[in-house]
Design an enzyme around this catalytic site. Structure first.
Site, short mmCIF file in Angstrom:
data_model
loop_
_atom_site.label_atom_id
_atom_site.label_comp_id
_atom_site.label_asym_id
_atom_site.label_seq_id
_atom_site.Cartn_x
_atom_site.Cartn_y
_atom_site.Cartn_z
N SER A 81 9.86 -1.59 -0.59
CA SER A 81 9.54 -0.21 -0.97
C SER A 81 10.75 0.70 -0.79
O SER A 81 11.56 0.50 0.13
CB SER A 81 8.40 0.26 -0.07
OG SER A 81 8.22 1.64 -0.17
N TYR A 89 4.13 1.38 8.77
CA TYR A 89 4.14 0.76 7.43
C TYR A 89 5.56 0.52 6.97
O TYR A 89 5.93 -0.59 6.55
CB TYR A 89 3.38 1.63 6.42
CG TYR A 89 3.60 1.17 4.99
CD1 TYR A 89 2.98 0.02 4.51
CD2 TYR A 89 4.48 1.84 4.14
CE1 TYR A 89 3.21 -0.44 3.23
CE2 TYR A 89 4.72 1.39 2.84
CZ TYR A 89 4.08 0.25 2.40
OH TYR A 89 4.33 -0.21 1.13
N LYS A 142 8.01 -3.07 6.22
CA LYS A 142 8.82 -3.43 5.04
C LYS A 142 10.24 -3.79 5.47
O LYS A 142 10.83 -4.76 4.96
CB LYS A 142 8.82 -2.28 4.02
CG LYS A 142 7.47 -2.04 3.37
CD LYS A 142 6.97 -3.26 2.60
CE LYS A 142 5.58 -3.09 2.04
NZ LYS A 142 4.96 -4.33 1.55
P1 NAD Z 1 -3.12 -2.90 -3.23
O1 NAD Z 1 -3.78 -2.52 -1.94
O2 NAD Z 1 -3.78 -2.48 -4.49
O3 NAD Z 1 -2.89 -4.47 -3.29
C1 NAD Z 1 -2.71 -5.26 -2.15
C2 NAD Z 1 -3.73 -6.38 -2.22
O4 NAD Z 1 -3.54 -7.22 -1.09
C3 NAD Z 1 -5.17 -5.88 -2.18
O5 NAD Z 1 -5.88 -6.49 -3.25
C4 NAD Z 1 -5.70 -6.37 -0.83
O6 NAD Z 1 -7.07 -6.69 -0.88
C5 NAD Z 1 -4.82 -7.57 -0.57
N1 NAD Z 1 -4.61 -7.91 0.83
C6 NAD Z 1 -4.23 -7.10 1.85
N2 NAD Z 1 -4.13 -7.83 2.98
C7 NAD Z 1 -4.44 -9.11 2.67
C8 NAD Z 1 -4.50 -10.33 3.40
N3 NAD Z 1 -4.26 -10.38 4.71
N4 NAD Z 1 -4.85 -11.45 2.73
C9 NAD Z 1 -5.11 -11.43 1.40
N5 NAD Z 1 -5.06 -10.33 0.67
C10 NAD Z 1 -4.73 -9.17 1.29
O7 NAD Z 1 -1.63 -2.35 -3.15
P2 NAD Z 1 -0.50 -2.33 -4.27
O8 NAD Z 1 -0.21 -0.91 -4.57
O9 NAD Z 1 -0.81 -3.26 -5.36
O10 NAD Z 1 0.72 -2.86 -3.41
C11 NAD Z 1 1.15 -4.21 -3.48
C12 NAD Z 1 2.35 -4.38 -2.57
O11 NAD Z 1 3.38 -3.48 -2.99
C13 NAD Z 1 2.09 -4.05 -1.09
O12 NAD Z 1 2.83 -4.96 -0.32
C14 NAD Z 1 2.64 -2.66 -0.95
O13 NAD Z 1 3.04 -2.40 0.37
C15 NAD Z 1 3.82 -2.71 -1.89
N6 NAD Z 1 4.24 -1.39 -2.38
C16 NAD Z 1 3.33 -0.58 -2.97
C17 NAD Z 1 3.72 0.68 -3.42
C18 NAD Z 1 2.71 1.63 -4.02
O14 NAD Z 1 2.97 2.83 -4.01
N7 NAD Z 1 1.61 1.16 -4.58
C19 NAD Z 1 5.06 1.06 -3.30
C20 NAD Z 1 5.97 0.19 -2.72
C21 NAD Z 1 5.55 -1.04 -2.26
C1 WQD Z 2 4.50 11.85 -4.23
C2 WQD Z 2 4.83 13.33 -4.17
C3 WQD Z 2 4.01 14.47 -2.21
C4 WQD Z 2 -0.23 14.02 -3.11
C5 WQD Z 2 4.27 6.84 -0.97
C6 WQD Z 2 4.68 6.06 0.23
C7 WQD Z 2 5.79 5.11 -0.13
C8 WQD Z 2 5.40 4.25 -1.32
C9 WQD Z 2 4.88 5.06 -2.46
C10 WQD Z 2 4.48 2.19 -0.53
C11 WQD Z 2 5.26 13.80 -2.78
C12 WQD Z 2 3.35 14.99 -3.46
C13 WQD Z 2 1.14 13.96 -3.15
C14 WQD Z 2 -0.88 15.27 -3.30
C15 WQD Z 2 1.27 16.30 -3.54
N1 WQD Z 2 4.33 3.35 -0.99
N2 WQD Z 2 1.88 15.09 -3.36
N3 WQD Z 2 -0.09 16.37 -3.52
O1 WQD Z 2 4.88 9.87 -0.54
O2 WQD Z 2 6.54 9.53 -2.44
O3 WQD Z 2 5.39 7.60 -1.45
O4 WQD Z 2 3.85 5.95 -2.00
O5 WQD Z 2 5.47 1.63 -0.20
O6 WQD Z 2 6.03 4.34 1.01
O7 WQD Z 2 5.09 6.96 1.24
O8 WQD Z 2 4.10 9.12 -2.85
O9 WQD Z 2 2.27 9.73 -4.35
O10 WQD Z 2 2.00 10.16 -1.87
O11 WQD Z 2 3.59 11.54 -3.18
O12 WQD Z 2 1.94 17.33 -3.73
O13 WQD Z 2 -2.10 15.39 -3.26
O14 WQD Z 2 3.62 14.06 -4.47
O15 WQD Z 2 4.31 15.51 -1.34
O16 WQD Z 2 6.26 14.74 -2.97
P1 WQD Z 2 5.28 9.13 -1.74
P2 WQD Z 2 2.89 10.10 -3.07
#
Ligand code: NAD
Ligand code: WQD
Length: 343
Positions: free
Chosen positions: A128, A153, A157
């Site tokens: 991330s 969290y 990562k």
């Molecule tokens: P998500 O929660 O939709 O998907 C994660 C999936 O993993 C879910 O279906 C959940 O049920 C499953 N899961 C969690 N723990 C588990 C376990 N112990 N065993 C089996 N399944 C398990 O999230 P996402 O947005 O699809 O994110 C996927 C990956 O990408 C995660 O590792 C997340 O940290 C990373 N990521 C997400 C974002 C984001 O903003 N969505 C940004 C950067 C990184």
């Molecule tokens: C985006 C922008 C908020 C909600 C997060 C995690 C990051 C990654 C992606 C997993 C920011 C603003 C938000 C609202 C708002 N996930 N905002 N009103 O914080 O950039 O990243 O998700 O790895 O680790 O921290 O994403 O979508 O929460 O926010 O004004 O109701 O929107 O302040 O500037 P963020 P976000």
């Protein structure tokens, strides 16, 4: 199944995993999905099946359960794993750090250990942009120093990246790629799969779509006094289908033995900063609706701005974000309407 062309997807019923399953199949791979459904629904797997028009092996397995995971490794032939399975709520990780260290690290170590034990070569890890924290120079490249994590969290990562780097360095035959996603948004254009947050969404786009659907009365913009062009935060919003295609490019690279070293990192974003206000007004414009919104205080822990330098992914992976913000925000609304039965 040809093991070279088969990918195990942990967390494949989730938001990014389900879209990645579709793109892998479109690219000619077979996939096996495992998920414990802790943050997803088996309907997502049916959505993937409907989009690709064929059955897909799916098993409810917790990746923290080593014995159950070992049984999956014994049952299927695959060379590559994409590990999505993790918890991802930043605020919850501050309140319940052990839950995050347990789930995100134990599951990842189980995966890497079983890869090593069973002689499987390729691990792709969901990292991330959170690892960059508040960077001094923007946009961030893969060489930009990581900042100390501001949440458990984010720390999971960073630690998982280090585990993968060290294991790929130590165990010959093991290759790892960490993709650092920026802000994934949107949904599949079919509206058959998308993001399904539980409870009140933390992320901006699901909050916007739920406000548009009338589930939330008011959208809050967290701060308009940042040192940015319109005072609201800047982020790099990457379409989830483009993001899914980046996984295909990374798997191709590993399977095709094209890696330059056993562990590689890529930023996956658009390279374009978009403000919170621009995102909201674009959503209103392309979907022809008005959102009730107000400015409120800054949210603790938010960085003012972060966006990706994507040169490395463009040149080395041969991948580039293609979908426009307009199309992405149309797809996000189409998905919300689909799950809420809005015409
Ligand atoms: P998500 O929660 O939709 O998907 C994660 C999936 O993993 C879910 O279906 C959940 O049920 C499953 N899961 C969690 N723990 C588990 C376990 N112990 N065993 C089996 N399944 C398990 O999230 P996402 O947005 O699809 O994110 C996927 C990956 O990408 C995660 O590792 C997340 O940290 C990373 N990521 C997400 C974002 C984001 O903003 N969505 C940004 C950067 C990184
Ligand atoms: C985006 C922008 C908020 C909600 C997060 C995690 C990051 C990654 C992606 C997993 C920011 C603003 C938000 C609202 C708002 N996930 N905002 N009103 O914080 O950039 O990243 O998700 O790895 O680790 O921290 O994403 O979508 O929460 O926010 O004004 O109701 O929107 O302040 O500037 P963020 P976000």
């Amino acid at each position: 199944m040809n093991s070279n062309k088969t990918v195990l997807i942990s967390g494949g019923a989730g938001y990014i995993g389900s879209h990645t399953a579709v793109e892998l199949i479109n690219a000619g791979y077979d996939v096996v999905i495992i998920d414990n459904l802790s943050n997803s629904d088996r309907n997502a797997v049916d959505g993937v099946r409907d989009i690709v028009g064929r059955d897909i092996p799916f098993e409810v397995v917790d990746t923290c359960d080593r014995a159950a995971l070992r049984a999956v490794f014994d049952r299927y032939a695959f060379d590559s794993v994409i590990h999505f399975a993790a918890f991802k709520a930043v605020g919850e990780s501050v309140a319940e750090p052990l839950k995050y260290y347990q789930n995100n690290l134990v599951s990842f170590m189980n995966i890497v250990e079983l890869m090593k034990e069973t002689g499987r070569p390729n691990v792709l890890f969901s990292s991330s942009a959170t690892v960059y924290g508040e960077a001094e120079v923007l946009p961030v490249t893969e060489q930009t120093p990581r900042q100390p994590a501001t949440s458990p969290y984010g720390n999971t990562k960073q630690i998982a990246e280090d585990i993968l780097r060290d294991c790929c360095g130590a165990y010959s035959g093991l290759n790892g790629i960490a993709l650092r996603y920026f802000n994934p948004i949107g949904a599949h254009p079919s509206a058959l799969i998308g993001e399904l947050p539980r409870g009140v969404p933390n992320n901006l786009v699901p909050f916007i779509t739920q406000t548009a659907a009338g589930i939330r009365p008011m959208l809050s913009i967290f701060g308009n006094d940042y040192d940015t062009p319109d005072g609201t935060c800047l982020r790099d919003y990457i379409d989830v289908v483009d993001l899914a295609k980046a996984h295909v490019a990374a798997v191709n690279r590993m399977v095709g033995a094209r890696m330059e070293s056993s562990y590689e990192i890529f930023n996956i974003g658009t390279g374009r900063p978009v403000s919170v206000l621009e995102l909201i007004t674009t959503f209103e414009k392309v979907n022809d609706l008005k959102l009730p919104y107000q400015y409120t205080a800054r949210r603790a822990g938010d960085v003012p701005a972060v966006w990706a330098d994507t040169t490395r992914a463009n040149e080395v992976l041969g991948w580039k974000a293609e979908r426009s913000l307009d199309d992405t925000l149309r797809a996000a609304w189409a998905w919300e309407k689909h799950i809420r039965n809005i015409k």
